[in-house]
Enzyme design. Structure first.
Site, PDB file in Angstrom:
ATOM      1  NE  ARG A 162     -74.385 -19.990 -79.177  1.00 35.21           N
ATOM      2  CZ  ARG A 162     -74.551 -19.237 -78.070  1.00 35.21           C
ATOM      3  NH1 ARG A 162     -74.030 -19.630 -76.944  1.00 35.21           N
ATOM      4  NH2 ARG A 162     -75.231 -18.112 -78.132  1.00 35.21           N
ATOM      5  CB  THR A 163     -71.204 -17.887 -85.300  1.00 38.42           C
ATOM      6  OG1 THR A 163     -72.485 -18.522 -85.187  1.00 38.42           O
ATOM      7  CG2 THR A 163     -70.742 -17.962 -86.744  1.00 38.42           C
ATOM      8  CE  LYS A 192     -63.568   6.379 -89.834  1.00 42.34           C
ATOM      9  NZ  LYS A 192     -62.118   6.324 -90.156  1.00 42.34           N
ATOM     10  NE  ARG A 213     -73.845 -13.963 -87.049  1.00 41.86           N
ATOM     11  CZ  ARG A 213     -74.175 -14.770 -86.039  1.00 41.86           C
ATOM     12  NH1 ARG A 213     -74.365 -14.271 -84.821  1.00 41.86           N
ATOM     13  NH2 ARG A 213     -74.311 -16.059 -86.241  1.00 41.86           N
ATOM     14  CG  HIS A 242     -76.113 -19.185 -89.455  1.00 42.51           C
ATOM     15  ND1 HIS A 242     -74.789 -19.398 -89.770  1.00 42.51           N
ATOM     16  CD2 HIS A 242     -76.120 -18.856 -88.126  1.00 42.51           C
ATOM     17  CE1 HIS A 242     -74.044 -19.206 -88.704  1.00 42.51           C
ATOM     18  NE2 HIS A 242     -74.827 -18.871 -87.695  1.00 42.51           N
TER      19      HIS A 242
END
Length: 416
Positions: A162-163, A192, A213, A242
């Site tokens: 959704r986000t 890396k 995120r 959030h």
């Protein structure tokens, strides 16, 4: 069906004739208030009277009442918004989408969106007006190209549906371009050993705004500090915050209830790891007379930092393990998933927490008729599918509102 015996008994009387003479030529329907507790669809009636015609009974199902109420709320917001725009235009009526210009509150100084505490009440109210306008943007319209030429990079170190898609959809609906990296921890230079700071400094040279995120709490603040010119949006930083979910949650409550003051909110589930409920609790402290009930298993109770913030702001809260009792008296029941990924090797703790508090028909039976059930999604079994058809289940409408809020936030941060 409810009927009026008085009206049927006096159809030929002089009082009835006078009543008929004063009736409107067009039928009008008045919606009866919803019953206090409705477990099945309740049918209410209203009598329509036409001149020289017998009374007609109109059947108004409960879901149509709710649609009517939502339409009235939307119309009220549009009228308020239109009056502001008309005044700004010197009284001249504008026949297209009245998209707000640059913000006038502290939104104008917002450089990144990192945490819920950044937003004051005036900022939220202004953002919601912009989101209302975004809901009216149509493909091919002038407003749908306002971000043409801008590029947004999405860096997701954790899974998301959704986000990520709503941010990319928001940018696309406004004409902007998208640079997307899913599973960035595995498929970017982070694999890396590159630091987050170096990644941000590199990616910002390719784009105008970054949506991040990350699995570590506090990572969004690190990224915002590392960026030299591109705004950074926190799309979830581990068990931290959030904020854009908090924004869309508050916006959803506003749209569903028509108010943000004088509400009781029950937060259920994984309150220790649930960044959504942490952001929501912080953001709602901007409004008056908001109180909270925390319903969570012992191993995932609400964090002391949020409790301390509520205490410092004089916001009432209490903990409970009686979901039915809390459900019977709240305006919003906000359920969350027990997040297995946050438990690591503590499988026993996860099994103790999972499945303890479930919203099902029994809970809906005691939930007030005008209350709402919300969930940030995805869900597992914490809300049964039999609840989905109940008009008080707002979680899919909640997800849709995320698109409009994120469209509004992109406009604000890019200073368009």
């Amino acid at each position: 069906l409810r009927s009026s015996s008085a009206s049927s008994a006096s159809s030929s009387s002089s009082s009835s004739a006078a009543s008929s003479a004063s009736a409107s030529a067009s039928a009008s329907v008045s919606f009866a208030p919803r019953p206090a507790a409705a477990t099945t669809a309740t049918i209410t009636t209203s009598i329509l009277r036409r001149r020289n015609q017998p009374s007609i009974v109109a059947v108004v199902p409960q879901h149509q009442q709710r649609q009517h109420q939502q339409q009235q709320q939307q119309q009220t917001r549009r009228q308020r918004f239109s009056s502001v725009v008309t005044h700004a235009a010197g009284g001249k009526k504008i026949n297209k989408i009245a998209m707000p210009g640059l913000p006038t509150t502290a939104l104008k100084d917002l450089s990144s969106c990192v945490e819920a505490q950044q937003f004051t009440r005036p900022m939220l109210e202004e953002l919601f007006v912009i989101a209302d306008a975004m809901a009216e943007v149509k493909p091919g319209s002038e407003e749908s190209s306002m971000l043409a030429g801008y590029l947004m990079a999405t860096l997701f170190y954790e899974p998301s549906t959704r986000t990520r898609l709503s941010f990319e959809g928001a940018m696309g609906r406004l004409g902007g371009g998208i640079l997307s990296t899913e599973s960035a921890g595995e498929y970017s230079s982070a694999a890396k050993g590159e630091t987050l700071e170096d990644t941000i400094r590199t990616v910002e040279s390719y784009c105008d705004i970054i949506v991040l995120r990350h699995f570590a709490a506090g990572s969004a603040r690190i990224a915002a500090n590392a960026s030299t010119h591109s705004p950074v949006i926190n799309a979830g930083d581990g068990p931290g915050q959030h904020p854009t979910q908090g924004l869309l949650d508050v916006y959803t409550i506003y749209k569903e209830l028509g108010r943000l003051d004088n509400i009781k909110v029950g937060l259920v589930g994984d309150l220790a790891n649930g960044r959504t409920v942490r952001s929501l609790a912080s953001m709602l402290t901007a409004f008056d007379n908001v109180s909270f009930y925390f319903i969570a298993p012992d191993v995932v109770k609400m964090g002391d930092d949020i409790k301390a913030e509520l205490d410092a702001k004089g916001v009432k809260w209490e903990e409970s393990d009686d979901l039915l009792s809390v459900a019977s008296k709240v305006d919003v029941l906000y359920q969350t998933r027990i997040q297995k990924e946050r438990f690591g090797d503590r499988i026993d703790d996860y099994e103790k927490a999972r499945g303890k508090f479930i919203i099902d028909k029994a809970v809906m039976d005691v939930l007030p008729a005008n209350s709402r059930v919300m969930h940030p999604l995805p869900r597992l079994d914490e809300i049964t599918t039999e609840v989905d058809g109940d008009p008080r289940a707002a979680y899919f409408r909640q997800a849709q509102n995320g698109l409009y809020i994120r469209m509004a936030l992109l406009k604000v941060l890019l200073k368009v």
